[in-house]
Design an enzyme around this catalytic site. Structure first.
Site, PDB file in Angstrom:
ATOM      1  CB  SER A 120      45.318  37.090  35.434  1.00  0.00           C
ATOM      2  OG  SER A 120      44.259  36.650  34.614  1.00  0.00           O
ATOM      3  CG  HIS A 124      48.621  39.221  37.826  1.00  0.00           C
ATOM      4  ND1 HIS A 124      48.697  38.191  38.881  1.00  0.00           N
ATOM      5  CD2 HIS A 124      47.105  39.051  37.518  1.00  0.00           C
ATOM      6  CE1 HIS A 124      47.464  37.438  38.785  1.00  0.00           C
ATOM      7  NE2 HIS A 124      46.572  37.934  37.929  1.00  0.00           N
ATOM      8  CE  LYS A 156      45.555  38.040  42.182  1.00  0.00           C
ATOM      9  NZ  LYS A 156      44.710  38.825  40.981  1.00  0.00           N
TER      10      LYS A 156
HETATM   11  C1  LIG Z   1      43.289  38.562  41.303  1.00  0.00           C
HETATM   12  C2  LIG Z   1      42.603  39.433  40.225  1.00  0.00           C
HETATM   13  C3  LIG Z   1      41.526  40.560  40.460  1.00  0.00           C
HETATM   14  C4  LIG Z   1      40.797  40.487  41.663  1.00  0.00           C
HETATM   15  O1  LIG Z   1      41.441  40.942  42.753  1.00  0.00           O
HETATM   16  P1  LIG Z   1      41.086  40.311  44.075  1.00  0.00           P
HETATM   17  O2  LIG Z   1      41.373  41.484  45.262  1.00  0.00           O
HETATM   18  O3  LIG Z   1      41.495  39.081  44.425  1.00  0.00           O
HETATM   19  O4  LIG Z   1      39.490  40.314  44.215  1.00  0.00           O
HETATM   20  C5  LIG Z   1      41.307  41.239  39.654  1.00  0.00           C
HETATM   21  N1  LIG Z   1      42.119  41.595  38.368  1.00  0.00           N
HETATM   22  C6  LIG Z   1      42.962  40.494  38.110  1.00  0.00           C
HETATM   23  C7  LIG Z   1      43.621  40.642  36.822  1.00  0.00           C
HETATM   24  C8  LIG Z   1      43.427  39.653  39.051  1.00  0.00           C
HETATM   25  O5  LIG Z   1      44.236  38.580  38.664  1.00  0.00           O
END
Ligand SMILES: *Cc1c(COP(=O)(O)O)cnc(C)c1O
Length: 386
Positions: A179, A207, A238
């Site tokens: 991330s 991602h 995302k």
């Molecule tokens: C954003 C993210 C999460 C968490 O997801 P949410 O639905 O926002 O709780 C988990 N893993 C990674 C790598 C992330 O970037």
């Protein structure tokens, strides 16, 4: 000292170290341009990689679902919160990601906690990449398993650690796309190691979904992987523009999570609207090929611009492009300078990244234009120390 005194001292220390974080208040929807405090900024800070968070087609799907099903699920899924829309969304995701079955969690954070705390019992050992996202780390902590960190993407070190493990259950957990760096885990090699050492492979594709793979179906598509060992997690907040997360795996895994994952059982089901938005988003990725294509074009353009202008961005093929500057103050100063030019590029500091690797984190989206990315590159060339 007063009851809040220790916290006040902690906050003062954050100020001193340049680590205090503040929230920017947005006055409108997420998008390539955002408005905040009367200013309009070109936004390179969101995970809305396909520009779907404010897409008219998803808004319409949400309105329809609200009219049909109301705004709240009213109960946890196992009590009475699991609607037809949730059920259909799970089936749709299983087809989309190429997994046997899927389970809809309230968030990616909850999903990762659920997977690792449920599979990671007292007889388990969890092997975790050192740059994994916080929720994989927290899931491992919450489990009863022994936790072993391995150096970033280091297959040899992981192989050795698996070799000497005597745990009855072995679980390798990794971000599929990291991330804060945007690099991709060596998933094929990881799966081969898991096969050799009889381990689960937990892949966090927060991602990757909507971004990588020819059809934007994520990391499993990118590497052509199907395996009963894989427990695949993809978020909806995302690239897919909404909220929630799916876990995809063998039917037995999904059923076990349904019975045992506390972050699934003891929480209210997502609003049915979120399931409808998820389905529509997957349909859009499949029907509107310009979404993934536009994002890929902006990524290629940005890499070209960085090369041409000597900007030291990591060689990422995903939407995330780090520019490591070292000290938190340097990152904050550069980010502030960019903001004055109307460019929102966040400074990422410890504890989100290791000390000494504070950075600017550029994220590109399908809704950026060629001109937006050209402006970004020109701004970076002027504001980032080299
Ligand atoms: C954003 C993210 C999460 C968490 O997801 P949410 O639905 O926002 O709780 C988990 N893993 C990674 C790598 C992330 O970037």
């Amino acid at each position: 000292m007063s009851i809040t005194g220790r916290l006040a001292r902690g906050l003062a220390a954050l100020d001193r170290d340049g680590l205090r974080r503040t929230r920017r208040i947005l006055d409108g929807p997420q998008g390539a341009k955002i408005s905040s405090g009367g200013a309009t900024l070109l936004n390179f800070s969101s995970n809305d990689y396909l520009g779907l968070a404010n897409d008219a087609r998803l808004r319409e799907a949400a309105h329809r679902a609200i009219d049909e099903m109301g705004v709240g699920a009213g109960a946890s899924a196992l009590v009475s919160g699991h609607s037809r829309l949730h059920e259909q969304a799970e089936q749709r995701f299983a087809r989309f990601a190429g997994v046997p079955r899927a389970l809809l969690f309230a968030s990616g954070y909850a999903a990762n906690l659920g997977i690792l705390a449920t599979l990671g019992d007292r007889d388990a050992e969890i092997f975790s990449d050192e740059l994994n996202h916080a929720c994989l780390i927290d899931g491992a902590r919450l489990s009863r398993a022994v936790v072993t960190r391995y150096p970033h993407r280091d297959l040899e070190a992981l192989d050795k650690a698996l070799e000497v493990s005597t745990a009855a259950t072995r679980i390798v957990a990794t971000d599929a796309v990291f991330s804060m760096d945007g690099d991709i885990a060596p998933v094929v090699e990881l799966l081969a190691l898991c096969e050799r050492h009889d381990a689960w492979l937990v892949l966090d594709d927060a991602h990757g979904i909507g971004v990588v793979g020819d059809g934007g179906h994520g990391t499993l598509e990118r590497f052509g992987i199907r395996s009963p060992r894989v427990v695949y997690m993809a978020t909806l907040g995302k690239a897919l523009g909404g909220y929630g997360a799916f876990v995809g795996a063998e039917p037995e895994v999904i059923e076990w999570l349904t019975q045992r994952a506390r972050t699934y059982i003891y929480t209210t089901a997502l609003p049915p609207m979120a399931a409808a938005v998820a389905m529509r988003a997957m349909d859009l990725v499949d029907s509107d090929r310009s979404l993934v294509a536009n994002l890929q074009a902006r990524i290629a353009q940005f890499r070209g611009e960085c090369e041409r202008r000597g900007i030291r961005a990591g060689a990422s093929e995903t939407a995330i492009h780090p520019i490591v500057v070292g000290a938190p103050e340097t990152a904050v100063a550069a980010s502030g300078e960019l903001a004055r030019r109307g460019l929102l590029v966040p400074a990422i500091r410890p504890p989100s990244v290791p000390a000494g690797t504070s950075r600017l984190r550029v994220s590109l989206t399908a809704s950026h234009t060629e001109d937006d990315v050209a402006q970004l590159a020109a701004g970076l060339a002027q504001c980032v120390p080299r």
